[in-house]
Design an enzyme around this catalytic site. Structure first.
Site: not given
Length: 719
Positions: A133, A244, A332, A437
């Site tokens: 579906e 569903y 997908k 960093c």
């Protein structure tokens, strides 16, 4: 009732004059609004459904004959009554889990193959029917009916607890307020709230015309509309609903997924007409590609096709793994793509010290969403090198100023997948990834993986607690939705409190109110705050002083310990005191505690090392002690398995199993309240040994642990 003229109420629509029609539309708008409030807001209707429907039908007929008279408060523009202010929480009787994803045809074949292997489903047993579906791109909603009457509606939330949007849901025309006679006493119907393309375009045009903010896509519009607190706004949004699935049911009236959805139709729900039942992988893929071709003409957004094993008894046997069912998967559609310009590469420092590069893009619309950022993963990805050293994008590096192709699929963060070298600026230079960093100036290093001997893909800051980026990000994780979930303490508030020195550790969140009372400068006097917002924040913080054990463990931000592993650890140890004591004991890698940690099914050596190292750090133990002085982790809820002969016991399966697969055996044991371990120790209560059992069987015999066969297992549990 409404104070309007009812003298035209009995006049036929065809006989109404323009003036009479205007007066009648005014009367109907007021009367219908009154009945909506009685039914939806007060649960006390004063007319029958048939009489109510007649009012709405008359209103629609008059508007059809005199469209120029349609009112701004027309009942045709709203359904039901306005929602109440604020949303409570609803605990789902059956969790609303997410689905695993498939992205290629081969993934679908693998899914069906896994199902067959798990069930030992021989082709001679007949067809393995699977439904297919469209996967609606909307907002999941669970509707609970008791004795045929809608009593609550809740969003998915975190899968266990959702928002109570009952009054809002009653304004959606596709959702019945009552079910026909003969339905089970308790019925939970689940589906998707969505908005059609036409309704979305009309809504955005209206919003733009009024100077309001337009939505990025129909899904955002549907989700925002369902969660509106302003009654006039909610009533004006054209929401729809496809049913569903289901949650708790006092009785399941059908034997298959397909027949259950058809039964929803009988009960008055709208279901998707593109749902079909297939008997082979080839049929599933044909349905998928057919829906994909028709995608643009459906009139609503979908992002794939969902496959579900049709027989409900097989679904029950398959069960669940982590946060998704084994019997379903979402196939997908391919990612959507677009070209844009890479304007900059920004280095962000995460809570684990990871330096993550982010592409800052010239904004571009992809699939209806405006994209301005994309993930670049790590420094090798920028250089065109994959995780195993293989070239990606043809080995082409990324440079500021490049024209790049990006892709996105659903809610996945966009990625840069290609570079147009012909359009690369002549002065573009290779990007130099920092080795310090950017947040604290500490060295940033790539650790050497002890197993592979290669440097890790991620470069990390060595600043630890002295790094403000890490500390701030850890706090954001701590208060996030699936951790402590403190309402009103979002990313911006955490950053502000951290920068001002108000909150630098988790424990300080819970001492904030006491410190505020002593401070000369009160939170309520700060910019953007007031007495009410400060009071609400303190109440939200205090409401989280008792927290589920798995959420507490997850909130600690231990590397490699996500929600799933936190739940495994919580269930294995039961209480935080038992957990922390075991982790202290596991500092000795030759100890029984270390062996038991590694024996937890689903916890590997990498996770075990991360957890034990966390508890080995003095500053972590100090932070925990301060936190535990303020909050109380609740003992893990024990699985209800009343009368089960293996409830609370630790079981190990070894050797070949003939009547069930290993995964099926583990799932069965957990349903019966047992703990399933991957290795045998002194705390093992029972070993189920099949043919070919080796060292685990010998260890069990040496330790004097009870050993039974697979048949003995079924005799024991009554299978």
């Amino acid at each position: 009732m409404t104070g309007t003229d009812s003298s035209n109420a009995n006049t036929a629509v065809e006989a109404l004059t323009l003036e009479q029609a205007a007066a009648e539309l005014q009367r109907l708008a007021g009367e219908i609004a009154f009945h909506d409030a009685r039914y939806h807001g007060e649960d006390a209707p004063v007319i029958s459904d048939a009489d109510y429907d007649a009012l709405r039908q008359r209103n629609a007929a008059i508007e059809a004959r005199f469209p120029e008279l349609m009112r701004s408060d027309s009942p045709s523009e709203r359904v039901g009554a306005a929602p109440a202010d604020g949303f409570g929480k609803v605990t789902h009787a059956v969790p609303m889990l997410s689905l695993d994803n498939a992205f290629a045809d081969e993934d679908v074949r693998d899914f069906v193959g896994r199902v067959r292997r798990f069930l030992k489903f021989d082709p001679l047993m007949g067809e393995l029917a699977v439904t297919a579906e469209p996967k609606i791109d909307g907002l999941s909603l669970s509707l609970r009916y008791e004795k045929g009457v809608l009593v609550s509606a809740a969003t998915r939330g975190d899968g266990a607890v959702g928002e109570n949007v009952t009054v809002n849901a009653r304004t959606i025309a596709d959702i019945p307020h009552a079910l026909p006679a003969g339905v089970p006493e308790v019925v939970e119907v689940r589906g998707e709230v969505y908005m059609s393309h036409a309704d979305f375009a009309a809504l955005n045009a209206r919003m733009a015309g009024n100077g309001g903010k337009v939505f990025a896509n129909p899904r955002n519009a549907a989700a925002g509309s369902l969660r509106q607190l302003n009654p006039e706004i909610t009533a004006s949004r054209p929401l729809r609903f496809f049913a569903y699935a289901w949650g708790q049911m006092s009785e399941v009236p059908c034997d298959t997924q397909f027949d259950m959805v058809r039964r929803f139709n009988d009960w008055g729900f709208v279901t998707n007409p593109r749902m079909v039942r297939c008997s082979s992988v080839e049929e599933l893929l044909a349905v998928y590609h057919g829906i994909e071709e028709d995608r643009a003409s459906l009139g609503y957004d979908i992002d794939g096709v969902v496959y579900k094993v049709d027989r409900l008894d097989l679904q029950q046997r398959l069960g669940f793994v982590s946060r998704s069912p084994r019997w379903a998967i979402a196939h997908k559609f391919p990612a959507e793509k677009a070209y844009t310009i890479l304007r900059d590469i920004e280095i962000q420092v995460g809570r684990t010290g990871a330096l993550t590069p982010v592409a800052k893009l010239e904004p571009v619309t992809v699939g209806g969403v405006v994209v301005s950022n994309a993930t670049l993963h790590n420094e090798d990805y920028i250089k065109g090198i994959g995780t195993d050293g293989e070239p990606i994008r043809g080995g082409v590096d990324l440079r500021i100023g490049d024209t790049v192709q990006i892709q996105r699929a659903g809610d996945v963060i966009p990625q840069v997948i290609a570079v147009d070298l012909e359009r690369r600026p002549a002065d573009a230079t290779a990007f130099v990834f920092p080795d310090v960093c950017p947040a604290c100036g500490s060295h940033a290093v790539r650790e050497i993986n002890a197993k592979t001997g290669r440097p890790d893909a991620v470069r990390r800051c060595t600043g630890g607690l002295v790094c403000p980026a890490q500390a701030s990000e850890k706090l954001k994780h701590f208060v996030s939705r699936n951790a402590f979930d403190i309402e009103g303490l979002g990313d911006k508030q955490v950053d502000a409190f951290f920068a001002e020195g108000l909150v630098r550790s988790p424990a300080e969140i819970f001492t904030l109110e006491a410190r505020d009372k002593l401070a000369l400068t009160k939170l309520r006097n700060r910019e953007g705050w007031g007495a009410v917002s400060a009071k609400n924040l303190f109440e939200a913080i205090n409401a989280r002083r008792r927290i589920d054990l798995n959420r507490f463990i997850f909130a600690l931000g231990i590397r490699h310990v996500g929600e799933g592993n936190a739940k495994l650890l919580a269930r294995a140890y039961g209480s935080f005191s038992a957990f922390s004591a075991a982790m202290e004991a596991a500092q000795d890698r030759s100890s029984e505690a270390w062996a038991e940690l590694n024996a937890i099914d689903g916890i590997g050596e990498t996770v075990a090392e991360a957890v034990v190292q966390f508890f080995a750090e003095d500053h972590n133990r100090e932070a925990l002690a301060a936190l535990l002085a303020e909050v109380t982790p609740q003992d893990a809820e024990k699985i209800s398995a009343e009368g089960s002969p293996v409830a609370g016991k630790t079981v190990v399966f070894t050797g070949s199993l003939e009547r069930m697969t290993r995964d099926e055996a583990k799932a069965m044991a957990e349903r019966l309240g047992a703990k399933v371990a991957g290795s045998v120790s002194k705390k093992t209560d029972l070993v189920v040994a099949g043919p070919g059992a080796g060292s685990k069987l010998k260890t069990a015999q040496d330790l004097g642990i009870e050993v039974i066969t697979e048949d003995g297992w079924f005799d024991l549990v009554g299978g």
